[in-house]
Design a protein around this motif. Structure first.
Motif, PDB file in Angstrom:
ATOM      1  N   MET A   1       0.927  -1.625   0.090  1.00 47.60           N
ATOM      2  CA  MET A   1       0.340  -0.175   0.273  1.00 47.60           C
ATOM      3  C   MET A   1       1.148   1.417   0.249  1.00 47.60           C
ATOM      4  SD  MET A   1      -2.660   1.075   2.532  1.00 47.60           S
ATOM      5  CE  MET A   1      -3.536  -0.062   2.559  1.00 47.60           C
ATOM      6  N   ILE A   2       0.144   2.298  -0.885  1.00 45.26           N
ATOM      7  CA  ILE A   2       1.254   3.692  -0.972  1.00 45.26           C
ATOM      8  C   ILE A   2       0.165   4.522  -0.457  1.00 45.26           C
ATOM      9  CG2 ILE A   2       2.546   5.279  -2.597  1.00 45.26           C
ATOM     10  CD1 ILE A   2       3.263   2.772  -4.691  1.00 45.26           C
ATOM     11  N   VAL A   3       0.821   5.401   0.795  1.00 45.94           N
ATOM     12  CA  VAL A   3       0.046   6.236   0.959  1.00 45.94           C
ATOM     13  C   VAL A   3       1.211   7.824   1.377  1.00 45.94           C
ATOM     14  CG1 VAL A   3      -1.614   7.456   2.969  1.00 45.94           C
ATOM     15  CG2 VAL A   3      -1.517   4.833   2.279  1.00 45.94           C
ATOM     16  N   ARG A   4       0.019   8.876   0.413  1.00 46.94           N
ATOM     17  CA  ARG A   4       1.008   9.625  -0.061  1.00 46.94           C
ATOM     18  C   ARG A   4       0.258  10.861   0.377  1.00 46.94           C
ATOM     19  NH1 ARG A   4       4.207   7.108  -3.940  1.00 46.94           N
ATOM     20  NH2 ARG A   4       6.278   6.570  -3.083  1.00 46.94           N
ATOM     21  N   THR A   5       1.258  12.263   0.608  1.00 46.79           N
ATOM     22  CA  THR A   5       0.352  13.464   0.857  1.00 46.79           C
ATOM     23  C   THR A   5       0.707  14.470  -0.385  1.00 46.79           C
ATOM     24  OG1 THR A   5       1.210  14.701   2.170  1.00 46.79           O
ATOM     25  CG2 THR A   5      -0.603  12.987   3.166  1.00 46.79           C
ATOM     26  N   THR A   6       0.561  15.174  -0.960  1.00 43.70           N
ATOM     27  CA  THR A   6       1.149  16.325  -1.533  1.00 43.70           C
ATOM     28  C   THR A   6       1.898  17.351  -1.011  1.00 43.70           C
ATOM     29  OG1 THR A   6      -0.821  18.402  -1.823  1.00 43.70           O
ATOM     30  CG2 THR A   6      -0.906  16.082  -3.368  1.00 43.70           C
ATOM     31  N   ASP A   7       1.842  16.818  -0.193  1.00 36.11           N
ATOM     32  CA  ASP A   7       2.586  18.495   1.051  1.00 36.11           C
ATOM     33  C   ASP A   7       3.593  17.484   1.298  1.00 36.11           C
ATOM     34  OD1 ASP A   7       1.294  20.570   1.772  1.00 36.11           O
ATOM     35  OD2 ASP A   7       0.135  19.385   3.586  1.00 36.11           O
ATOM     36  N   GLU A   8       3.672  16.027   1.381  1.00 34.25           N
ATOM     37  CA  GLU A   8       5.672  15.782   1.994  1.00 34.25           C
ATOM     38  C   GLU A   8       5.947  15.877   0.272  1.00 34.25           C
ATOM     39  OE1 GLU A   8       4.859  11.427   1.601  1.00 34.25           O
ATOM     40  OE2 GLU A   8       3.542  11.725   3.195  1.00 34.25           O
ATOM     41  N   ILE A   9       5.664  16.015  -0.266  1.00 34.78           N
ATOM     42  CA  ILE A   9       6.884  15.943  -2.068  1.00 34.78           C
ATOM     43  C   ILE A   9       6.604  17.355  -2.146  1.00 34.78           C
ATOM     44  CG2 ILE A   9       5.802  15.570  -4.429  1.00 34.78           C
ATOM     45  CD1 ILE A   9       3.731  13.735  -3.734  1.00 34.78           C
ATOM     46  N   THR A  10       6.460  18.541  -1.571  1.00 37.27           N
ATOM     47  CA  THR A  10       6.730  19.709  -2.023  1.00 37.27           C
ATOM     48  C   THR A  10       8.096  19.197  -1.596  1.00 37.27           C
ATOM     49  OG1 THR A  10       4.702  20.098  -1.237  1.00 37.27           O
ATOM     50  CG2 THR A  10       6.477  22.110  -1.679  1.00 37.27           C
ATOM     51  N   GLY A  11       9.329  20.554  -2.456  1.00 42.47           N
ATOM     52  CA  GLY A  11      10.621  20.204  -2.742  1.00 42.47           C
ATOM     53  C   GLY A  11      11.179  19.515  -2.371  1.00 42.47           C
ATOM     54  N   THR A  12      10.586  18.037  -2.867  1.00 49.02           N
ATOM     55  CA  THR A  12      11.422  17.039  -3.059  1.00 49.02           C
ATOM     56  C   THR A  12      11.420  16.736  -4.970  1.00 49.02           C
ATOM     57  OG1 THR A  12       9.711  15.324  -2.865  1.00 49.02           O
ATOM     58  CG2 THR A  12      10.878  15.750  -0.948  1.00 49.02           C
ATOM     59  N   GLU A  13      12.319  16.068  -5.073  1.00 45.97           N
ATOM     60  CA  GLU A  13      12.653  15.720  -6.789  1.00 45.97           C
ATOM     61  C   GLU A  13      11.393  14.856  -7.280  1.00 45.97           C
ATOM     62  OE1 GLU A  13      12.712  11.262  -4.019  1.00 45.97           O
ATOM     63  OE2 GLU A  13      14.045  13.669  -3.899  1.00 45.97           O
ATOM     64  N   ARG A  14      10.309  14.726  -6.294  1.00 46.42           N
ATOM     65  CA  ARG A  14       8.909  14.432  -6.836  1.00 46.42           C
ATOM     66  C   ARG A  14       8.555  16.181  -7.124  1.00 46.42           C
ATOM     67  NH1 ARG A  14       6.916   9.155  -6.472  1.00 46.42           N
ATOM     68  NH2 ARG A  14       8.344   7.648  -5.925  1.00 46.42           N
ATOM     69  N   ASP A  15       8.511  17.085  -6.883  1.00 44.42           N
ATOM     70  CA  ASP A  15       8.088  18.592  -7.264  1.00 44.42           C
ATOM     71  C   ASP A  15       9.117  18.739  -8.310  1.00 44.42           C
ATOM     72  OD1 ASP A  15       6.490  20.715  -7.326  1.00 44.42           O
ATOM     73  OD2 ASP A  15       7.617  20.813  -5.544  1.00 44.42           O
ATOM     74  N   VAL A  16       8.249  18.797  -9.179  1.00 41.80           N
ATOM     75  CA  VAL A  16       9.139  19.222 -10.859  1.00 41.80           C
ATOM     76  C   VAL A  16       8.179  20.674 -11.660  1.00 41.80           C
ATOM     77  CG1 VAL A  16       9.439  18.831 -13.110  1.00 41.80           C
ATOM     78  CG2 VAL A  16       9.840  16.782 -11.528  1.00 41.80           C
ATOM     79  N   ALA A  17       9.050  21.457 -11.736  1.00 42.13           N
ATOM     80  CA  ALA A  17       9.033  22.806 -12.369  1.00 42.13           C
ATOM     81  C   ALA A  17       9.123  23.135 -14.120  1.00 42.13           C
ATOM     82  CB  ALA A  17       8.747  24.026 -11.026  1.00 42.13           C
ATOM     83  N   ALA A  18       8.304  23.465 -14.612  1.00 46.88           N
ATOM     84  CA  ALA A  18       9.510  23.842 -15.606  1.00 46.88           C
ATOM     85  C   ALA A  18       8.334  25.046 -16.481  1.00 46.88           C
ATOM     86  CB  ALA A  18       9.500  22.827 -16.811  1.00 46.88           C
TER      87      ALA A  18
END
Length: 130
Positions: A1-18
């Protein structure tokens, strides 16, 4: 089971901007479920050209308004909350935003990391790393 929040992704390598968009890669190829799942936000008042030659993509618009232009056919579609579009033919497309857009996107095969498409739709990685 995978449980994630977008808050924990913010600022990581999973937070991509272009360009004018930011994508939170909630599920990636390395999660080994056969697809990737992203929350993408596009800035208001922008024109954004996309092409995914290696992926089928389903998009569910949950916030914002604008238009989707199929650059292959010239057909333009209105976008508003509750709109879904499916890019099953690797269509070159343009998203023009009137207001800030937030969308949920599913890619198959999955995106594997921080790669950002180029206008030829080429991702540097399409296989899950060992």
């Amino acid at each position: 089971m995978i449980v994630r929040t977008t808050d924990e992704i913010t600022g990581t390598e999973r937070d991509v901007a272009a360009g004018h968009w930011r994508s939170k890669r909630i599920v990636l190829g390395g999660d080994r479920v056969g697809f990737s799942f992203h929350e993408t936000v596009i800035e208001p008042g922008t024109v954004n050209e996309f092409h995914y030659a290696n992926h089928v993509e389903a998009v569910w618009l949950v916030e914002g308004e604008g238009t989707l232009l199929d650059r292959e056919t010239g057909v333009e579609y209105p976008l508003a909350p509750g709109t879904m579009y499916l890019l099953d033919g690797h269509e070159r497309h343009t998203v023009t935003t009137r207001t800030r857009m937030r969308m949920l996107c599913v890619f198959n095969p999955p995106v594997v990391g921080t790669e950002v498409h180029d206008e030829n739709g080429v991702y540097p990685l399409v296989a899950v790393p060992d």
